[in-house]
Enzyme design. Structure first.
Site, PDB file in Angstrom:
ATOM      1  N   THR A  16       0.803  -1.374  -0.323  1.00 35.11           N
ATOM      2  CA  THR A  16      -0.349  -0.050   0.313  1.00 35.11           C
ATOM      3  C   THR A  16       1.301   1.184   0.182  1.00 35.11           C
ATOM      4  O   THR A  16       1.045   2.107  -1.136  1.00 35.11           O
ATOM      5  CB  THR A  16      -0.898   0.112   1.611  1.00 35.11           C
ATOM      6  N   VAL A  17       1.720   1.873   0.723  1.00 37.64           N
ATOM      7  CA  VAL A  17       2.730   2.914   0.915  1.00 37.64           C
ATOM      8  C   VAL A  17       3.792   2.962   0.247  1.00 37.64           C
ATOM      9  O   VAL A  17       3.894   3.858  -0.118  1.00 37.64           O
ATOM     10  CB  VAL A  17       3.012   2.995   2.855  1.00 37.64           C
ATOM     11  N   GLU A 133       7.625  10.270   9.495  1.00 40.21           N
ATOM     12  CA  GLU A 133       6.472  10.791   9.657  1.00 40.21           C
ATOM     13  C   GLU A 133       5.553  10.421   9.395  1.00 40.21           C
ATOM     14  O   GLU A 133       4.129  10.073   9.869  1.00 40.21           O
ATOM     15  CB  GLU A 133       6.665  12.279   9.050  1.00 40.21           C
ATOM     16  N   ASP A 205      -1.528  -1.106  17.941  1.00 37.98           N
ATOM     17  CA  ASP A 205      -1.278   0.119  16.844  1.00 37.98           C
ATOM     18  C   ASP A 205      -1.684   1.668  17.364  1.00 37.98           C
ATOM     19  O   ASP A 205      -0.498   2.048  17.708  1.00 37.98           O
ATOM     20  CB  ASP A 205      -2.585  -0.099  15.287  1.00 37.98           C
ATOM     21  N   LYS A 209       2.290   4.225  18.330  1.00 41.65           N
ATOM     22  CA  LYS A 209       2.213   5.547  17.742  1.00 41.65           C
ATOM     23  C   LYS A 209       2.896   6.055  19.008  1.00 41.65           C
ATOM     24  O   LYS A 209       2.978   7.500  19.005  1.00 41.65           O
ATOM     25  CB  LYS A 209       1.083   5.588  17.017  1.00 41.65           C
ATOM     26  N   GLY A 306      -3.854   4.873   4.418  1.00 40.74           N
ATOM     27  CA  GLY A 306      -3.929   4.745   2.770  1.00 40.74           C
ATOM     28  C   GLY A 306      -3.008   5.105   2.490  1.00 40.74           C
ATOM     29  O   GLY A 306      -1.866   5.852   3.217  1.00 40.74           O
TER      30      GLY A 306
HETATM   31  N1  LIG Z   1      -1.215   1.547   4.684  1.00 39.23           N
HETATM   32  C1  LIG Z   1      -1.402   2.333   5.237  1.00 39.23           C
HETATM   33  O1  LIG Z   1      -2.505   3.126   5.301  1.00 39.23           O
HETATM   34  C2  LIG Z   1      -0.170   2.596   6.455  1.00 39.23           C
HETATM   35  C3  LIG Z   1      -0.210   3.982   7.386  1.00 39.23           C
HETATM   36  C4  LIG Z   1       0.987   4.331   8.107  1.00 39.23           C
HETATM   37  C5  LIG Z   1       2.386   3.568   7.721  1.00 39.23           C
HETATM   38  N2  LIG Z   1       2.074   2.311   7.956  1.00 39.23           N
HETATM   39  C6  LIG Z   1       3.339   1.316   7.939  1.00 39.23           C
HETATM   40  O2  LIG Z   1       3.665   1.454   6.404  1.00 39.23           O
HETATM   41  C7  LIG Z   1       4.062  -0.119   6.505  1.00 39.23           C
HETATM   42  C8  LIG Z   1       3.598  -0.571   5.599  1.00 39.23           C
HETATM   43  O3  LIG Z   1       2.893  -0.952   5.572  1.00 39.23           O
HETATM   44  P1  LIG Z   1       1.439  -1.417   4.092  1.00 39.23           P
HETATM   45  O4  LIG Z   1       0.222  -0.969   4.419  1.00 39.23           O
HETATM   46  O5  LIG Z   1       1.696  -0.918   2.748  1.00 39.23           O
HETATM   47  O6  LIG Z   1       2.491  -3.200   4.210  1.00 39.23           O
HETATM   48  P2  LIG Z   1       1.330  -4.027   2.872  1.00 39.23           P
HETATM   49  O7  LIG Z   1       0.440  -3.687   2.013  1.00 39.23           O
HETATM   50  O8  LIG Z   1       1.343  -5.053   3.541  1.00 39.23           O
HETATM   51  O9  LIG Z   1       3.298  -4.227   1.836  1.00 39.23           O
HETATM   52  C9  LIG Z   1       3.847  -4.700   3.079  1.00 39.23           C
HETATM   53  C10 LIG Z   1       5.356  -4.828   1.889  1.00 39.23           C
HETATM   54  O10 LIG Z   1       5.972  -5.336   2.343  1.00 39.23           O
HETATM   55  C11 LIG Z   1       6.433  -6.467   1.240  1.00 39.23           C
HETATM   56  N3  LIG Z   1       7.368  -7.337   2.003  1.00 39.23           N
HETATM   57  C12 LIG Z   1       6.912  -8.281   2.819  1.00 39.23           C
HETATM   58  N4  LIG Z   1       7.949  -8.876   3.528  1.00 39.23           N
HETATM   59  C13 LIG Z   1       8.797  -8.860   2.782  1.00 39.23           C
HETATM   60  C14 LIG Z   1      10.067  -9.618   2.910  1.00 39.23           C
HETATM   61  N5  LIG Z   1      10.470 -10.007   3.947  1.00 39.23           N
HETATM   62  N6  LIG Z   1      11.301  -9.297   1.935  1.00 39.23           N
HETATM   63  C15 LIG Z   1      10.811  -8.044   1.326  1.00 39.23           C
HETATM   64  N7  LIG Z   1       8.885  -7.223   1.214  1.00 39.23           N
HETATM   65  C16 LIG Z   1       8.734  -7.840   2.196  1.00 39.23           C
HETATM   66  C17 LIG Z   1       5.824  -6.847   1.153  1.00 39.23           C
HETATM   67  O11 LIG Z   1       5.309  -7.790  -0.866  1.00 39.23           O
HETATM   68  P3  LIG Z   1       5.214  -8.259  -1.146  1.00 39.23           P
HETATM   69  O12 LIG Z   1       3.946  -6.995  -2.297  1.00 39.23           O
HETATM   70  O13 LIG Z   1       6.062  -9.443  -2.242  1.00 39.23           O
HETATM   71  O14 LIG Z   1       3.854  -9.173  -0.797  1.00 39.23           O
HETATM   72  C18 LIG Z   1       4.655  -5.871   0.443  1.00 39.23           C
HETATM   73  O15 LIG Z   1       5.146  -5.357  -0.991  1.00 39.23           O
HETATM   74  C19 LIG Z   1       4.117  -0.778   7.951  1.00 39.23           C
HETATM   75  O16 LIG Z   1       5.294  -0.536   8.486  1.00 39.23           O
HETATM   76  C20 LIG Z   1       2.898  -0.403   8.528  1.00 39.23           C
HETATM   77  O17 LIG Z   1       2.222   0.261   9.548  1.00 39.23           O
HETATM   78  C21 LIG Z   1       1.125   1.450   7.140  1.00 39.23           C
END
Ligand SMILES: NC(=O)c1ccc[n+]([C@@H]2O[C@H](COP(=O)([O-])OP(=O)(O)OC[C@H]3O[C@@H](n4cnc5c(N)ncnc54)[C@H](OP(=O)(O)O)[C@@H]3O)[C@@H](O)[C@H]2O)c1
Length: 443
Positions: A16-17, A133, A205, A209, A306
């Site tokens: 997502t991010v 941030e 969660d 924060k 998001g």
């Molecule tokens: N989503 C939000 O709105 C949001 C908001 C604030 C903060 N965050 C934080 O941002 C971070 C990412 O969140 P997200 O929602 O983007 O997560 P996500 O959609 O689950 O994406 C995680 C990514 O990490 C990759 N990944 C997982 N294990 C891995 C490994 N061993 N080696 C290399 N790549 C690996 C996955 O690969 P694949 O794509 O191949 O599975 C995927 O691309 C987290 O720390 C989360 O707490 C998220």
């Protein structure tokens, strides 16, 4: 003015991010280059599966299977960790990047809440940035506000609604009178809540924060174990109805406050006045409020998650590095951060909402009031009301001896005194089941 060398990013995590960040760089790369007087380039990417179709194009960008190898690769200046998790590849790759003298930008609150002090020390030792941030409240620029704009203040309290999923569930429960389980199932079906929702609804969660906000506000080491944690599973439609009648809303509130006994940090369902700004923060929105002695009350609200809002925050951290702005991650050098021990909620002082299911017999209410008075607890209001018979636990209407809901609001008291009174009330046998107790936050 001659442009500087491009800043080269290694992005690990293209979910997502990560995808949001690639879209932002594609849309705004030129204007960012102008603002920074240097281009920002993606020099390498990494995710778990190379074959997965990605929303944003990664064609032509060098691919790494191992995030730690990308983190230490000479082709990058900044490692952007968007994998997630408080250990494993996220931790190893961030350690590898900092040790190799690369700046790190991360959105990972779990990682920093659990390993913030060591990682900050490693960043300092190697003279690089560790920016986060996006780790607190998605698109809301609260970390920057605390690290820069509010530095001239002494902060007495910081609080907020920091988890969109639980806020969405509470908002639906309040508006539609539905029970927790029903709203959760619906949120899961719509993709607003995870299949395992515990991280959101049990408060972890928001607690991750809050650790970071407490560190930035009070100069303490982030310490996840210092946060008192209660989730929202026990809140019922009866609580929402009573709260509404008494002029309150129920929110999963994260609060860190300076008290004479130290910093109290807690995440729990909390009653807040309907008239407060936070009471109107509904659905998936987040909100953070800071009380500074000179600035006064500062409130920031917006999307807490998001792809686009979170990418906006990640980009601001990257732009800071591109412009040469460097600050210690938690404002003070890591060695100067004070320890933060676990909050002792028995010494918490404030007003409380209590809901009891009292057997409708002569003398029961008087006996309850006596137990409260024995602990020097004074009551602001007591409402005894027979609810509609469909409510669980409230039986048929109008029969002597049946349990009847009684809602009390206390004046300011200490939590251990209230808990002692409630223990005795239960032992006296005047109530059915466990009392409901919700702290009231004066806002
Ligand atoms: N989503 C939000 O709105 C949001 C908001 C604030 C903060 N965050 C934080 O941002 C971070 C990412 O969140 P997200 O929602 O983007 O997560 P996500 O959609 O689950 O994406 C995680 C990514 O990490 C990759 N990944 C997982 N294990 C891995 C490994 N061993 N080696 C290399 N790549 C690996 C996955 O690969 P694949 O794509 O191949 O599975 C995927 O691309 C987290 O720390 C989360 O707490 C998220």
């Amino acid at each position: 003015m001659k442009a500087h060398k491009p800043l080269r990013l290694g992005i690990a995590g293209l979910g997502t991010v990560g995808s949001g960040l690639l879209s932002l760089l594609a849309e705004h790369g030129e204007s960012i280059a102008e603002k920074c007087n240097r281009a920002v380039e993606v020099a390498g990417v990494c995710a778990r599966s190379r074959d997965k179709k990605r929303g944003a194009g990664v064609e032509g960008i060098p691919w790494f299977d191992d995030p730690a190898a990308l983190a230490a690769d000479p082709s990058i200046d900044v490692f952007v960790e968007l994998i997630g998790g408080d250990s494993g590849p996220a931790l190893q790759s961030v350690q590898a990047a900092l040790s190799a003298g690369k700046h790190v930008v991360t959105a990972n609150k779990a990682l920093l809440a659990c390993h913030g002090p060591e990682l900050a020390a490693l960043a300092e030792k190697n003279g690089v940035a560790l920016n986060f941030e996006a780790a607190v409240a998605g698109g809301i620029p609260i970390v920057k506000a605390l690290r820069e704009s509010l530095l001239g203040n002494s902060i007495s309290r910081i609080y907020g609604i920091l988890n969109g999923t639980s806020n969405y569930i509470l908002t639906r429960m309040q508006r539609e009178g539905l029970p927790f389980a029903e709203v959760l199932a619906e949120a899961q079906a719509l993709g607003y809540a995870e299949a395992d929702p515990s991280f959101d609804v049990d408060g972890q969660d928001a607690a991750h924060k809050l650790c970071l906000l407490a560190a930035l506000s009070f100069g303490v080491r982030p310490n996840f174990n210092a946060v008192h944690l209660e989730g929202i599973r026990g809140i019922t439609p009866a609580d929402f109805r009573a709260a509404d009648e008494l002029g309150y809303r129920i929110k999963l509130l994260a609060v860190a406050v300076q008290t004479p006994a130290g910093i109290e940090a807690r995440v729990s369902p909390t009653m807040i006045p309907k008239t407060s700004t936070l009471a109107g923060v509904d659905g998936v929105l987040n909100c953070v409020a800071v009380e500074g002695d000179f600035a006064g009350l500062i409130i920031l609200a917006g999307p807490g998650a998001g792809a686009r809002p979170t990418a906006s925050s990640v980009a601001s951290d990257i732009i800071d590095i591109a412009r040469g702005h460097m600050r210690p991650p938690f404002i003070l050098p890591a060695a100067k951060l004070k320890s933060h021990s676990r909050s002792q909620m028995r010494t918490h002082e404030g007003g409380y909402y209590i809901r009891l299911s009292v057997f409708d017999r002569p003398g029961a209410i008087a006996a309850i009031a006596t137990r409260m008075a024995e602990q020097r607890i004074s009551l602001e209001s007591v409402v005894q009301k027979r609810e509609a018979p469909d409510l669980p636990g409230f039986g048929r209407p109008g029969h002597e001896g049946d349990p009847t809901p009684v809602v009390m609001i206390t004046h300011r008291t200490r939590e251990d005194l209230l808990r002692s009174a409630l223990d005795l009330i239960v032992k006296d046998g005047h109530v059915e089941g466990a009392p409901q107790m919700i702290r009231i936050e004066a806002l």
